[in-house]
Design a protein around this motif. Structure first.
Motif, PDB file in Angstrom:
ATOM      1  N   PRO A  40       0.836  -1.218   0.000  1.00  0.00           N
ATOM      2  CA  PRO A  40       0.000   0.000   0.000  1.00  0.00           C
ATOM      3  C   PRO A  40       0.864   1.259   0.000  1.00  0.00           C
ATOM      4  N   GLY A  41       0.388   2.267  -0.671  1.00  0.00           N
ATOM      5  CA  GLY A  41       1.115   3.530  -0.709  1.00  0.00           C
ATOM      6  C   GLY A  41       2.154   3.596  -1.796  1.00  0.00           C
ATOM      7  N   GLY A  42       2.204   2.589  -2.648  1.00  0.00           N
ATOM      8  CA  GLY A  42       3.138   2.618  -3.760  1.00  0.00           C
ATOM      9  C   GLY A  42       4.504   2.037  -3.467  1.00  0.00           C
ATOM     10  N   SER A  43       4.754   1.624  -2.217  1.00  0.00           N
ATOM     11  CA  SER A  43       6.041   1.011  -1.913  1.00  0.00           C
ATOM     12  C   SER A  43       6.024  -0.453  -2.338  1.00  0.00           C
ATOM     13  N   ARG A  44       7.126  -1.152  -2.136  1.00  0.00           N
ATOM     14  CA  ARG A  44       7.205  -2.541  -2.580  1.00  0.00           C
ATOM     15  C   ARG A  44       8.103  -3.336  -1.634  1.00  0.00           C
ATOM     16  N   TYR A  45       7.879  -4.640  -1.630  1.00  0.00           N
ATOM     17  CA  TYR A  45       8.689  -5.545  -0.818  1.00  0.00           C
ATOM     18  C   TYR A  45       9.408  -6.508  -1.758  1.00  0.00           C
ATOM     19  N   VAL A  46      10.751  -6.494  -1.708  1.00  0.00           N
ATOM     20  CA  VAL A  46      11.550  -7.391  -2.540  1.00  0.00           C
ATOM     21  C   VAL A  46      11.759  -8.678  -1.757  1.00  0.00           C
ATOM     22  N   ALA A  47      11.079  -9.741  -2.169  1.00  0.00           N
ATOM     23  CA  ALA A  47      11.189 -11.023  -1.466  1.00  0.00           C
ATOM     24  C   ALA A  47      12.413 -11.802  -1.923  1.00  0.00           C
ATOM     25  N   LEU A  48      12.579 -11.942  -3.223  1.00  0.00           N
ATOM     26  CA  LEU A  48      13.701 -12.697  -3.803  1.00  0.00           C
ATOM     27  C   LEU A  48      14.456 -11.803  -4.779  1.00  0.00           C
ATOM     28  N   GLN A  49      15.771 -11.952  -4.787  1.00  0.00           N
ATOM     29  CA  GLN A  49      16.597 -11.117  -5.664  1.00  0.00           C
ATOM     30  C   GLN A  49      17.678 -11.955  -6.327  1.00  0.00           C
ATOM     31  N   ASN A  50      17.635 -12.021  -7.636  1.00  0.00           N
ATOM     32  CA  ASN A  50      18.687 -12.650  -8.438  1.00  0.00           C
ATOM     33  C   ASN A  50      18.959 -14.099  -8.006  1.00  0.00           C
ATOM     34  N   ILE A  51      17.902 -14.893  -7.884  1.00  0.00           N
ATOM     35  CA  ILE A  51      18.048 -16.315  -7.560  1.00  0.00           C
ATOM     36  C   ILE A  51      18.416 -17.054  -8.840  1.00  0.00           C
ATOM     37  N   ASN A  52      19.561 -17.704  -8.831  1.00  0.00           N
ATOM     38  CA  ASN A  52      20.070 -18.285 -10.064  1.00  0.00           C
ATOM     39  C   ASN A  52      20.821 -19.582  -9.762  1.00  0.00           C
ATOM     40  N   PHE A  53      20.280 -20.726 -10.186  1.00  0.00           N
ATOM     41  CA  PHE A  53      20.980 -22.002 -10.086  1.00  0.00           C
ATOM     42  C   PHE A  53      20.297 -23.008 -11.006  1.00  0.00           C
ATOM     43  N   GLU A  54      20.961 -24.131 -11.223  1.00  0.00           N
ATOM     44  CA  GLU A  54      20.447 -25.163 -12.119  1.00  0.00           C
ATOM     45  C   GLU A  54      20.314 -26.483 -11.375  1.00  0.00           C
ATOM     46  N   ILE A  55      19.375 -27.299 -11.829  1.00  0.00           N
ATOM     47  CA  ILE A  55      19.117 -28.600 -11.210  1.00  0.00           C
ATOM     48  C   ILE A  55      19.167 -29.662 -12.302  1.00  0.00           C
ATOM     49  N   ALA A  56      19.901 -30.726 -12.053  1.00  0.00           N
ATOM     50  CA  ALA A  56      19.997 -31.827 -13.009  1.00  0.00           C
ATOM     51  C   ALA A  56      18.815 -32.780 -12.835  1.00  0.00           C
ATOM     52  N   GLN A  57      18.507 -33.534 -13.889  1.00  0.00           N
ATOM     53  CA  GLN A  57      17.412 -34.487 -13.812  1.00  0.00           C
ATOM     54  C   GLN A  57      17.731 -35.573 -12.780  1.00  0.00           C
ATOM     55  N   GLY A  58      16.756 -35.864 -11.935  1.00  0.00           N
ATOM     56  CA  GLY A  58      16.940 -36.868 -10.896  1.00  0.00           C
ATOM     57  C   GLY A  58      17.616 -36.365  -9.644  1.00  0.00           C
ATOM     58  N   GLU A  59      17.971 -35.090  -9.600  1.00  0.00           N
ATOM     59  CA  GLU A  59      18.668 -34.528  -8.443  1.00  0.00           C
ATOM     60  C   GLU A  59      17.670 -34.161  -7.350  1.00  0.00           C
ATOM     61  N   PHE A  60      18.088 -34.271  -6.099  1.00  0.00           N
ATOM     62  CA  PHE A  60      17.278 -33.875  -4.952  1.00  0.00           C
ATOM     63  C   PHE A  60      17.903 -32.616  -4.345  1.00  0.00           C
TER      64      PHE A  60
END
Length: 676
Positions: A17-37
């Protein structure tokens, strides 16, 4: 690793409200291989569930995206199934009917008999045949969660998303379900992403643990590789030599983030002062004895003295995380192994070039080569007897460890073996192991020896499992060991801050090299925030005589840890060039034909000399002179290519013109971190 699921620079911003903002996540960057946990871990409010919802398609990113099998995720789909903490079962349907609803909806094109077989197979898989006709109200919490897992897997998804699936269960039920989930995932080869607060659960189930920083603007703080082989059971995991080291790193990260959150909440934004552009800094280090200058600058108030009012030291589990932190701007600067600024600047097949300056030398020497006592007990007491030993059984693999490909540990260890005609790539195997895990891997028999900094050599001797074969005073006395690495664009954006940082660390280096202060330095390093080992384990070679564990009298090694004397802290272009030649020798990086240009760019001295003047120290660069190592080989800094040509054991050395301006234009035009 081939990317199956890619989290591509995801930001998530919520309007307020009021035009402000909440940054929850920033520049999340990674890769996951098939079958990986993969497990996502972090404090409440760091955006773990938000990220899971983005992967599920239940929410969309503000910037970036999640990509599955080459296609961007924009909505929910049956290729991704979610298991929530609250089960989400229809209370008027039985176990069989809840699972059937999912199967009949997603797999409606299959024949009825085949769908029925899938339903029954998944009921059996979670051991609920006896309760197949019961309603959810007649089931325990653990049984309900098993139904939810069976329902998700019955649709044959490509990705299973788990949002704290066992958080509401008692310890006994949770343990049993974890074992079942692990077995099911291994059998079905499904790719899993799980949100959890439980570090033990993450270690038991995961191939990698992605740890998020506290919000707002949560980022990937560290990614921990869980090198425990599969199939796993709980007792084998707990008894694995890496378990407690990995667990401690996760707990340390979470505690560090807790302190960070409190500090941010309690401390208002600080406005730059004292002529500095930035006074809040994040610096990375590894828990080794030679992190002393960073610890002393913090604990003795040298950072604050020179205008840096808020400096946070982040302990990292390995050198890869330091490199990542500096490269991405999560760290303003970091303690680095000697060759890292060069390898990061030149880039390699796995990483794009990131221009890094080696602003000053933080330490010299401090390493040793330690062999397992098992080798010594067999009469293998030198390189000659070891060479004969491996020639008798050439098919047997002998593994030695170092800490990073561009570290002096790797380069000196390779040079040492090669001096005896032992090819470090063909005759033995070299593994990269984080320093705190060296001793446990030696004890477990996973490695035959290692080259590492203190106190991990002395600890092996004290535990009676290792013998020091050589220190770097025997092999390359006075070599550069650790440097301070900063991005070039950071140094350009914050020149006065850079000088203040170097001034504080240079004063700390002088403090560390005064032997009257060494007892206090050891006490500080023994604290949990730094090395966290008893003083007596760290004292050898630092303050007390150094015991090699071979029956000889312990020696006083007064320059084994060197920080300040003989202008030790000054950037060392000649040694940087030798390091570059050695990395080219082993195909870690190409050797730049225009090496003068590259070395000058990576090892500038202006900021260091300004720091020296601030402390009324001589502002003189180091002399340029040849280097002679233990085997008599001479490295002439005027003819590095001739040196490479004359080496008997080497790989296919590639000499190439490196377009320096193109490399350095890879950096962003704005600083890696925003001013405070």
């Amino acid at each position: 690793m081939t990317a199956f699921l890619e989290i591509d620079h995801v930001d998530k911003i919520f309007p307020l409200p009021g035009g402000s903002r909440y940054v929850a996540l920033q520049n999340i960057n990674f890769e996951i291989a098939q079958g990986e946990f993969i497990s996502l871990i972090g404090h409440s409010g760091c955006g773990k569930s938000t990220l899971l919802n983005i992967i599920a398609g239940l929410d969309g990113p503000t910037n970036g995206g999640a990509i599955l099998n080459g296609r961007q995720i924009e909505s929910p789909g049956p290729d991704r199934m979610v298991v929530f903490q609250n089960y989400s079962l229809l209370p008027w349907k039985t176990v069989r009917e809840n699972i059937a609803l999912a199967v009949n909806t997603v797999l409606k094109n299959l024949p009825v008999a085949e769908r029925q077989a899938i339903i029954e197979e998944n009921i059996q898989m979670v051991s609920l045949a006896h309760a197949a006709d019961k309603l959810p109200g007649e089931l325990s919490g653990g049984m309900k969660q098993r139904v939810a897992i069976a329902r998700a897997l019955a649709t044959r998804p490509q990705v299973l998303l788990l949002d704290e699936p066992f958080g509401a269960l008692d310890a006994l039920t949770r343990g049993g379900l974890q074992e079942q989930l692990m077995r099911i995932c291994e059998e079905s080869k499904v790719t899993c992403v799980m949100v959890t607060h439980d570090v033990d659960e993450a270690l038991l189930l995961s191939d990698r643990v992605v740890m998020l920083t506290t919000g707002p603007a949560a980022e990937v703080g560290q990614i921990l590789e869980v090198d425990i082989p599969r199939p796993r059971n709980r007792m084998e995991v707990v008894n694995h030599p890496s378990y407690y080291s990995l667990r401690n790193e996760m707990v340390y990260f979470l505690n560090q983030q807790k302190r960070s959150k409190k500090r941010k909440a309690a401390t208002p934004a600080v406005v730059a002062s004292n002529g500095l552009e930035k006074i809040n800094l994040e610096l990375g280090f590894i828990p080794l004895t030679d992190c002393a200058p960073l610890a002393i600058a913090k604990e003795k108030g040298f950072f604050a003295k020179h205008g840096l009012e808020s400096v946070t030291l982040q302990r990292k589990p390995n050198w890869k995380s330091i490199a990542h932190g500096v490269a991405t701007g999560q760290l303003d600067a970091g303690q680095m192994v000697a060759g890292m600024p060069l390898s990061m600047t030149l880039g390699n097949s796995d990483n794009a070039p990131v221009p890094i300056q080696a602003s000053m030398v933080l330490s010299r020497n401090g390493n040793a080569i330690t062999w397992s006592k098992r080798l010594i007990d067999q009469g293998i007491t030198d390189l000659a007897s070891f060479k004969s030993y491996i020639q008798r059984d050439p098919d047997k693999v002998h593994t030695f460890a170092m800490v990073h490909p561009s570290s002096m540990h790797n380069l000196i260890l390779r040079h040492w073996f090669a001096s005896a005609g032992i090819d470090p790539d063909w005759d033995i195997s070299l593994a990269t192991v984080p320093p705190p895990q060296m001793v446990s891997n030696l004890k477990a028999g996973n490695i035959d020896g290692y080259c590492v900094g203190e106190p991990w050599n002395s600890r092996a001797v004290q535990e009676g499992i290792g013998v020091v074969m050589a220190t770097d005073l025997d092999l390359f006395p006075g070599h550069v060991e650790k440097v301070l690495g900063v991005r070039e664009d950071w140094a350009q954006a914050y020149p006065q801050t850079h000088v203040a940082l170097l001034t504080a660390l240079l004063e700390a280096c002088e403090y560390c090299d005064d032997r009257r202060n060494r007892a206090e330095v050891l006490e500080i390093l023994s604290r949990p925030d730094y090395v966290g080992l008893p003083v007596e384990m760290m004292a050898p070679g630092f303050l007390a005589p150094f015991d090699r564990g071979n029956g000889t009298k312990p020696e006083d090694l007064y320059t084994f840890h060197q920080y300040f004397v003989d202008r030790s802290a000054c950037p060392d272009a000649t040694q940087s060039l030798w390091t570059l030649a050695q990395m080219a020798r082993w195909e870690i990086t190409p050797f730049p034909r225009n090496w003068v240009e590259v070395i000058e760019r990576v090892n500038p001295t202006a900021a260091y000399l300004a720091a020296a003047r601030n402390l009324d120290l001589p502002d003189i660069s180091l002399d340029r002179k040849p280097i002679t190592l233990f085997d008599g080989q001479v490295f002439d800094p005027n003819a590095p290519i001739d040196y490479l040509d004359n080496l008997a054991i080497k790989r296919n050395v590639r000499v190439a013109e490196i377009r320096v301006d193109e490399i350095f234009s890879c950096s962003v035009s704005t600083p890696a971190s925003t001013p405070s």
